[in-house]
Structure formats: C-alpha cells, structure tokens
Design an enzyme around this catalytic site. Sequence first.
Site, PDB file in Angstrom:
ATOM      1  N   ASP A  10       8.855  -8.850   6.582  1.00 43.88           N
ATOM      2  CA  ASP A  10       7.617  -8.294   6.047  1.00 43.88           C
ATOM      3  C   ASP A  10       7.000  -7.380   7.106  1.00 43.88           C
ATOM      4  O   ASP A  10       6.586  -7.847   8.162  1.00 43.88           O
ATOM      5  CB  ASP A  10       6.677  -9.453   5.711  1.00 43.88           C
ATOM      6  CG  ASP A  10       5.317  -9.043   5.202  1.00 43.88           C
ATOM      7  OD1 ASP A  10       4.976  -7.840   5.239  1.00 43.88           O
ATOM      8  OD2 ASP A  10       4.575  -9.940   4.772  1.00 43.88           O
ATOM      9  N   ILE A  11       6.927  -6.092   6.834  1.00 37.19           N
ATOM     10  CA  ILE A  11       6.411  -5.132   7.812  1.00 37.19           C
ATOM     11  C   ILE A  11       4.967  -5.432   8.202  1.00 37.19           C
ATOM     12  O   ILE A  11       4.547  -5.131   9.307  1.00 37.19           O
ATOM     13  CB  ILE A  11       6.581  -3.680   7.323  1.00 37.19           C
ATOM     14  CG1 ILE A  11       6.428  -2.705   8.494  1.00 37.19           C
ATOM     15  CG2 ILE A  11       5.625  -3.372   6.172  1.00 37.19           C
ATOM     16  CD1 ILE A  11       6.914  -1.302   8.197  1.00 37.19           C
ATOM     17  N   VAL A  33       4.868  -1.413  -0.285  1.00 41.16           N
ATOM     18  CA  VAL A  33       4.492  -1.444   1.127  1.00 41.16           C
ATOM     19  C   VAL A  33       3.042  -0.991   1.292  1.00 41.16           C
ATOM     20  O   VAL A  33       2.264  -1.593   2.039  1.00 41.16           O
ATOM     21  CB  VAL A  33       5.439  -0.552   1.966  1.00 41.16           C
ATOM     22  CG1 VAL A  33       4.915  -0.364   3.382  1.00 41.16           C
ATOM     23  CG2 VAL A  33       6.843  -1.141   2.003  1.00 41.16           C
ATOM     24  N   ASP A  34       2.673   0.066   0.595  1.00 42.70           N
ATOM     25  CA  ASP A  34       1.318   0.629   0.705  1.00 42.70           C
ATOM     26  C   ASP A  34       0.263  -0.419   0.364  1.00 42.70           C
ATOM     27  O   ASP A  34      -0.675  -0.645   1.134  1.00 42.70           O
ATOM     28  CB  ASP A  34       1.215   1.835  -0.236  1.00 42.70           C
ATOM     29  CG  ASP A  34      -0.023   2.681  -0.015  1.00 42.70           C
ATOM     30  OD1 ASP A  34      -0.634   2.606   1.063  1.00 42.70           O
ATOM     31  OD2 ASP A  34      -0.365   3.445  -0.937  1.00 42.70           O
ATOM     32  N   GLY A 124      12.045   2.353  -2.637  1.00 42.14           N
ATOM     33  CA  GLY A 124      11.542   1.376  -3.603  1.00 42.14           C
ATOM     34  C   GLY A 124      11.210   2.060  -4.918  1.00 42.14           C
ATOM     35  O   GLY A 124      12.079   2.631  -5.581  1.00 42.14           O
ATOM     36  N   ILE A 125       9.938   2.040  -5.259  1.00 48.16           N
ATOM     37  CA  ILE A 125       9.480   2.578  -6.533  1.00 48.16           C
ATOM     38  C   ILE A 125       9.775   4.080  -6.693  1.00 48.16           C
ATOM     39  O   ILE A 125       9.881   4.581  -7.806  1.00 48.16           O
ATOM     40  CB  ILE A 125       7.982   2.269  -6.750  1.00 48.16           C
ATOM     41  CG1 ILE A 125       7.592   2.468  -8.199  1.00 48.16           C
ATOM     42  CG2 ILE A 125       7.120   3.059  -5.800  1.00 48.16           C
ATOM     43  CD1 ILE A 125       6.239   1.892  -8.551  1.00 48.16           C
TER      44      ILE A 125
END
Length: 169
Positions: A10-11, A33-34, A124-125
């Site tokens: 997990d960043i 992530v954002d 990702g998305i």
Amino acid sequence: MTTITLVQGDITREHADAIVNAANSSLLGGGGVDGAIHRRGGPEILEECRRLRASHYGKGLATGRAVATTAGALDARWVIHTVGPRFSHEEDRSELLASCYRESLRVADELGARKVAFPAVSTGIYGWPLDDGARIAVETVRRAGAAVEEVRFVLFDDRAYEAFAAQLR
C-alpha cells in the site's frame, strides 16, 4: 545513479521523502491511488490542491505534468501529483506516460527528495496494459538522470509486482 526497488503493498503506508500520486487533472481527489492518498493524508493535501487550482492550475493539471503538495498525515514530506494518460488503441500516448515519471522526478529533485515512492501510473482505471506500463516506468526512471537516490515502485498486487520485476531483470 538512482537505485530502483520494488515493494508489494500500500503506497499510503510507505516511508519516503515524496510519494507520487496518480492523480486526476482536477487535483481534488478521486478513486484508486488518488483517493487512498487523499483519505490517508488528510485534509491538508486537499486544501493545498485547492490553493493550486485557485492560482496556477485553474483548469487543472495537464496530463504528463507534476506538482507537489504537503503529504499531510502520510509518512512523507511531499506528495507529487501527476496525471497519467488514459490508454488508447487509436493514439500512442507513451510519451505522456513517460513524462509523468520524468516530471515527477524533476519535481522531486527540485524539492531535494532522496527517496521517492511511485505507483504504477495509468495501469489501473486508466487502462494502460501493465507490462507496457512497467516497461515505460522502468526505462524512464533509468534514463532520467535524477539526483533521487532511490525510486521505489510500490505495487498493489502480485501481477503488478511481477510485471515490474520482469523489467528489472
């Protein structure tokens, strides 16, 4: 020379001088992530993003560019927000993706950051094929000539970790 390391995890739990956020152009949070960075980092990040929008980035941050804010409650000094391109079968946007990494490292150098944690931007998305995204990320970091001592790719799952590991071999 910049050392590249890989971590699966997990960043938002990383300890680094700067954590790179795969942001959307609004800079006001989103999914993936954002959203995770904004949630864990707290309201200070959003407040600073709003100030950026009210001043230099009224129309948002352009794809391929990067800008830094505080890291709020994250275990870092800064968050470097970069807007990755959406993958397209009709148009080669590889240079925009490479620019995300170059621009983030440029900002990191300006800040004096020594250790920078990156996600796999756009994979990702935004639909970028993972193997190609890993190739672009690793090649760009290797060629950037940044003063950053360590780039740590923090990868969400086994598949992403293996894609990046293959590029380092």
